[in-house]
Design a protein around this motif. Structure first.
Motif, PDB file in Angstrom:
ATOM      1  N   LEU A 274     -18.042 -17.281 -29.077  1.00  0.00           N
ATOM      2  CA  LEU A 274     -17.783 -17.662 -27.692  1.00  0.00           C
ATOM      3  C   LEU A 274     -19.006 -18.402 -27.182  1.00  0.00           C
ATOM      4  O   LEU A 274     -20.140 -17.955 -27.379  1.00  0.00           O
ATOM      5  CB  LEU A 274     -17.521 -16.427 -26.818  1.00  0.00           C
ATOM      6  CG  LEU A 274     -16.246 -15.634 -27.128  1.00  0.00           C
ATOM      7  CD1 LEU A 274     -16.221 -14.351 -26.295  1.00  0.00           C
ATOM      8  CD2 LEU A 274     -15.009 -16.466 -26.845  1.00  0.00           C
ATOM      9  N   ALA A 275     -18.783 -19.563 -26.534  1.00  0.00           N
ATOM     10  CA  ALA A 275     -19.891 -20.345 -25.983  1.00  0.00           C
ATOM     11  C   ALA A 275     -19.681 -20.475 -24.477  1.00  0.00           C
ATOM     12  O   ALA A 275     -18.550 -20.616 -24.011  1.00  0.00           O
ATOM     13  CB  ALA A 275     -19.950 -21.724 -26.638  1.00  0.00           C
ATOM     14  N   GLU A 276     -20.759 -20.429 -23.709  1.00  0.00           N
ATOM     15  CA  GLU A 276     -20.666 -20.539 -22.252  1.00  0.00           C
ATOM     16  C   GLU A 276     -21.127 -21.901 -21.794  1.00  0.00           C
ATOM     17  O   GLU A 276     -22.076 -22.466 -22.334  1.00  0.00           O
ATOM     18  CB  GLU A 276     -21.520 -19.456 -21.583  1.00  0.00           C
ATOM     19  CG  GLU A 276     -20.746 -18.195 -21.241  1.00  0.00           C
ATOM     20  CD  GLU A 276     -21.518 -17.294 -20.294  1.00  0.00           C
ATOM     21  OE1 GLU A 276     -21.853 -17.741 -19.171  1.00  0.00           O
ATOM     22  OE2 GLU A 276     -21.780 -16.164 -20.698  1.00  0.00           O
ATOM     23  N   GLY A 277     -20.480 -22.433 -20.756  1.00  0.00           N
ATOM     24  CA  GLY A 277     -20.915 -23.701 -20.195  1.00  0.00           C
ATOM     25  C   GLY A 277     -20.029 -24.126 -19.041  1.00  0.00           C
ATOM     26  O   GLY A 277     -18.843 -23.805 -19.006  1.00  0.00           O
ATOM     27  N   HIS A 278     -20.618 -24.869 -18.077  1.00  0.00           N
ATOM     28  CA  HIS A 278     -19.845 -25.387 -16.948  1.00  0.00           C
ATOM     29  C   HIS A 278     -18.932 -26.521 -17.398  1.00  0.00           C
ATOM     30  O   HIS A 278     -17.815 -26.684 -16.899  1.00  0.00           O
ATOM     31  CB  HIS A 278     -20.796 -25.929 -15.860  1.00  0.00           C
ATOM     32  CG  HIS A 278     -21.455 -24.842 -15.066  1.00  0.00           C
ATOM     33  ND1 HIS A 278     -20.758 -23.948 -14.296  1.00  0.00           N
ATOM     34  CD2 HIS A 278     -22.766 -24.507 -14.934  1.00  0.00           C
ATOM     35  CE1 HIS A 278     -21.599 -23.115 -13.709  1.00  0.00           C
ATOM     36  NE2 HIS A 278     -22.827 -23.424 -14.085  1.00  0.00           N
ATOM     37  N   ASP A 279     -19.425 -27.314 -18.348  1.00  0.00           N
ATOM     38  CA  ASP A 279     -18.729 -28.530 -18.791  1.00  0.00           C
ATOM     39  C   ASP A 279     -18.202 -28.285 -20.202  1.00  0.00           C
ATOM     40  O   ASP A 279     -18.960 -28.273 -21.178  1.00  0.00           O
ATOM     41  CB  ASP A 279     -19.727 -29.695 -18.769  1.00  0.00           C
ATOM     42  CG  ASP A 279     -19.081 -31.039 -19.058  1.00  0.00           C
ATOM     43  OD1 ASP A 279     -18.119 -31.075 -19.862  1.00  0.00           O
ATOM     44  OD2 ASP A 279     -19.526 -32.040 -18.483  1.00  0.00           O
TER      45      ASP A 279
ATOM     46  N   LEU B 132     -12.311 -28.794 -48.759  1.00  0.00           N
ATOM     47  CA  LEU B 132     -13.633 -29.420 -48.827  1.00  0.00           C
ATOM     48  C   LEU B 132     -14.718 -28.438 -49.270  1.00  0.00           C
ATOM     49  O   LEU B 132     -15.862 -28.835 -49.451  1.00  0.00           O
ATOM     50  CB  LEU B 132     -14.004 -29.987 -47.450  1.00  0.00           C
ATOM     51  CG  LEU B 132     -13.184 -31.174 -46.949  1.00  0.00           C
ATOM     52  CD1 LEU B 132     -13.607 -31.545 -45.531  1.00  0.00           C
ATOM     53  CD2 LEU B 132     -13.340 -32.376 -47.880  1.00  0.00           C
ATOM     54  N   GLN B 133     -14.342 -27.149 -49.405  1.00  0.00           N
ATOM     55  CA  GLN B 133     -15.329 -26.097 -49.675  1.00  0.00           C
ATOM     56  C   GLN B 133     -16.416 -26.131 -48.607  1.00  0.00           C
ATOM     57  O   GLN B 133     -17.607 -26.034 -48.884  1.00  0.00           O
ATOM     58  CB  GLN B 133     -15.917 -26.244 -51.075  1.00  0.00           C
ATOM     59  CG  GLN B 133     -14.875 -26.107 -52.187  1.00  0.00           C
ATOM     60  CD  GLN B 133     -15.457 -26.285 -53.574  1.00  0.00           C
ATOM     61  OE1 GLN B 133     -16.632 -26.024 -53.791  1.00  0.00           O
ATOM     62  NE2 GLN B 133     -14.639 -26.722 -54.503  1.00  0.00           N
ATOM     63  N   ALA B 134     -15.972 -26.272 -47.350  1.00  0.00           N
ATOM     64  CA  ALA B 134     -16.880 -26.415 -46.218  1.00  0.00           C
ATOM     65  C   ALA B 134     -16.928 -25.139 -45.382  1.00  0.00           C
ATOM     66  O   ALA B 134     -15.993 -24.346 -45.374  1.00  0.00           O
ATOM     67  CB  ALA B 134     -16.429 -27.591 -45.339  1.00  0.00           C
ATOM     68  N   ASP B 135     -18.032 -24.942 -44.669  1.00  0.00           N
ATOM     69  CA  ASP B 135     -18.119 -23.856 -43.707  1.00  0.00           C
ATOM     70  C   ASP B 135     -17.157 -24.137 -42.556  1.00  0.00           C
ATOM     71  O   ASP B 135     -16.908 -25.286 -42.203  1.00  0.00           O
ATOM     72  CB  ASP B 135     -19.548 -23.736 -43.153  1.00  0.00           C
ATOM     73  CG  ASP B 135     -20.534 -23.298 -44.221  1.00  0.00           C
ATOM     74  OD1 ASP B 135     -20.120 -22.576 -45.147  1.00  0.00           O
ATOM     75  OD2 ASP B 135     -21.713 -23.679 -44.123  1.00  0.00           O
ATOM     76  N   CYS B 136     -16.638 -23.071 -41.940  1.00  0.00           N
ATOM     77  CA  CYS B 136     -15.651 -23.222 -40.877  1.00  0.00           C
ATOM     78  C   CYS B 136     -16.014 -22.307 -39.714  1.00  0.00           C
ATOM     79  O   CYS B 136     -16.281 -21.117 -39.909  1.00  0.00           O
ATOM     80  CB  CYS B 136     -14.249 -22.905 -41.404  1.00  0.00           C
ATOM     81  SG  CYS B 136     -12.906 -23.351 -40.287  1.00  0.00           S
ATOM     82  N   LEU B 137     -16.020 -22.862 -38.510  1.00  0.00           N
ATOM     83  CA  LEU B 137     -16.393 -22.134 -37.304  1.00  0.00           C
ATOM     84  C   LEU B 137     -15.333 -22.364 -36.233  1.00  0.00           C
ATOM     85  O   LEU B 137     -14.927 -23.503 -35.997  1.00  0.00           O
ATOM     86  CB  LEU B 137     -17.756 -22.631 -36.803  1.00  0.00           C
ATOM     87  CG  LEU B 137     -18.253 -22.129 -35.446  1.00  0.00           C
ATOM     88  CD1 LEU B 137     -18.548 -20.635 -35.512  1.00  0.00           C
ATOM     89  CD2 LEU B 137     -19.502 -22.910 -35.020  1.00  0.00           C
ATOM     90  N   ALA B 138     -14.859 -21.287 -35.584  1.00  0.00           N
ATOM     91  CA  ALA B 138     -13.916 -21.391 -34.472  1.00  0.00           C
ATOM     92  C   ALA B 138     -14.632 -20.986 -33.188  1.00  0.00           C
ATOM     93  O   ALA B 138     -15.251 -19.927 -33.131  1.00  0.00           O
ATOM     94  CB  ALA B 138     -12.700 -20.504 -34.706  1.00  0.00           C
ATOM     95  N   VAL B 139     -14.549 -21.832 -32.168  1.00  0.00           N
ATOM     96  CA  VAL B 139     -15.295 -21.610 -30.924  1.00  0.00           C
ATOM     97  C   VAL B 139     -14.367 -21.720 -29.721  1.00  0.00           C
ATOM     98  O   VAL B 139     -13.517 -22.618 -29.658  1.00  0.00           O
ATOM     99  CB  VAL B 139     -16.445 -22.621 -30.779  1.00  0.00           C
ATOM    100  CG1 VAL B 139     -17.082 -22.529 -29.409  1.00  0.00           C
ATOM    101  CG2 VAL B 139     -17.503 -22.394 -31.853  1.00  0.00           C
TER     102      VAL B 139
END
Length: 359
Positions: free
Chosen positions: A295-300, A258-265
């Protein structure tokens, strides 16, 4: 060939051993030499194929570097010697090869990049099954896990990709005649990896990959964005599960097409400040494929995934199938179901881990 400081990379792409990649590369090397270009063979793996060996005659060779490992001796490309010789063009066979431990670099494609950075043009060979993003698909189709892979971006960055094609029936005929392998090895290959159904599937992948590379080369210089991928952003959710590697490959391949941006979280549950070793390994794997990681932080966890998706204007989320619910929560929603509910405006792909034969 070499009209700029950085060398140009030409890749001869095939779908299996014996289709004629190395032979065609050597034909082109002779043509360059005939035109007065300074060409050397930096590494050549003949596999006992007499027609290919004959085609290498008349081309200067840089002697291989001999390394000892585990009581055996191995030939590797002597990258330093090629740099000192500094030809205009270096012929380097088997692009996906993993170097013997003790070498300066782990992979041959990394050695090739050293040559390119020195202004040396390179001709090289690779089969489509060595593309990292296809690893799981190849295993599902053929039952074989390909151990030596090349990140897709390495092929995408090549200046030219040439498909070397041969029908599966013609390739099997070459095997039967002993042109590709010795009789015993050929017989075993024909009954396993080189079945007509496997070869047909691999050939189709090679044809598609070559077409994709041509489309990329045409659109990039003109700055043309893919109509299908305009505004697309892909999010891959990592959990530390072994199946996350499948997610990474699948998501990256879709993003590339797709020539799209890609993010791994990976979502860090608050109170657990560090990612475990499995997650760190997957983050490194993603970065090696030129995927942005975070890296993302969260309780849920589901809500955090949905929030990241909205903040980053993500259009597609790739998730692994949820594990079985614990008995105490058998009526509740799985993480996947919660993400689907919370991210209603985003396309969500749930990737299951397929049962695969191992060899």
């Amino acid at each position: 060939m070499n009209g700029s400081h950085k060398g140009r990379l030409k890749v001869y792409l095939g779908y299996a051993a014996g289709v004629g990649k190395t032979y065609q590369m050597l034909v082109d090397a002779h043509e360059l030499r005939r035109k007065g270009v300074d060409v050397v063979i930096a590494y050549f793996e003949p596999h006992g194929r007499q027609d290919t060996i004959a085609k290498s005659e008349g081309l200067e060779r840089v002697p291989a570097r001999i390394l000892e490992y585990g009581g055996a001796r191995f030939d590797e490309m002597d990258t330093g010697a090629v740099l000192r010789r500094k030809p205009a063009v270096a012929v380097v066979d088997e692009f996906a090869h993993t170097n013997v431990p003790g070498s300066e670099r782990e992979k041959r494609w990394q050695d090739v990049h050293v040559l390119l950075d020195a202004g040396i043009d390179v001709l090289t060979t690779v089969n489509v099954q060595h593309l990292e993003s296809l690893n799981d698909h190849i295993r599902a189709v053929t039952g074989v896990r390909v151990r030596e892979t090349v990140p897709d971006w390495v092929i995408a960055d090549a200046d030219e990709v040439v498909l070397v094609d041969l029908t599966p029936r013609a390739l099997r005929n070459r095997l039967e005649r002993g042109v590709v392998y010795s009789p015993d090895k050929a017989r075993q290959a024909l009954e396993n990896f080189f079945t007509e159904s496997n070869l047909s599937a691999l050939r189709e992948l090679a044809l598609r990959q070559a077409a994709h590379e041509v489309e990329e080369k045409i659109s990039k210089p003109a700055g043309i964005a893919s109509a299908a991928g305009a505004g697309e952003r892909v999010l891959i959710c990592l959990t530390g599960s072994p199946s996350s590697a499948i997610l990474i490959r699948r998501g990256k391949r879709v993003a590339d097409y797709l020539q799209a941006d890609c993010l791994a979280v990976h979502v860090m549950v608050q109170g657990r400040p560090e990612a475990d070793a499995a997650v760190e390994q997957q983050l490194r794997f993603a970065r090696n494929l030129r995927i942005e990681t975070r890296l993302a932080e969260g309780h849920d966890v589901p809500r955090t995934i949905a929030e990241v998706a909205h903040q980053e204007r993500v259009t597609q989320i790739f998730l692994g199938r949820s594990e079985h619910r614990p008995k105490w929560n058998w009526l509740g929603e799985t993480i996947v179901q919660q993400v689907v509910r919370l991210a209603r405006d985003v396309q969500i792909t749930v990737v299951a881990r397929r049962n695969q034969r191992l060899t």
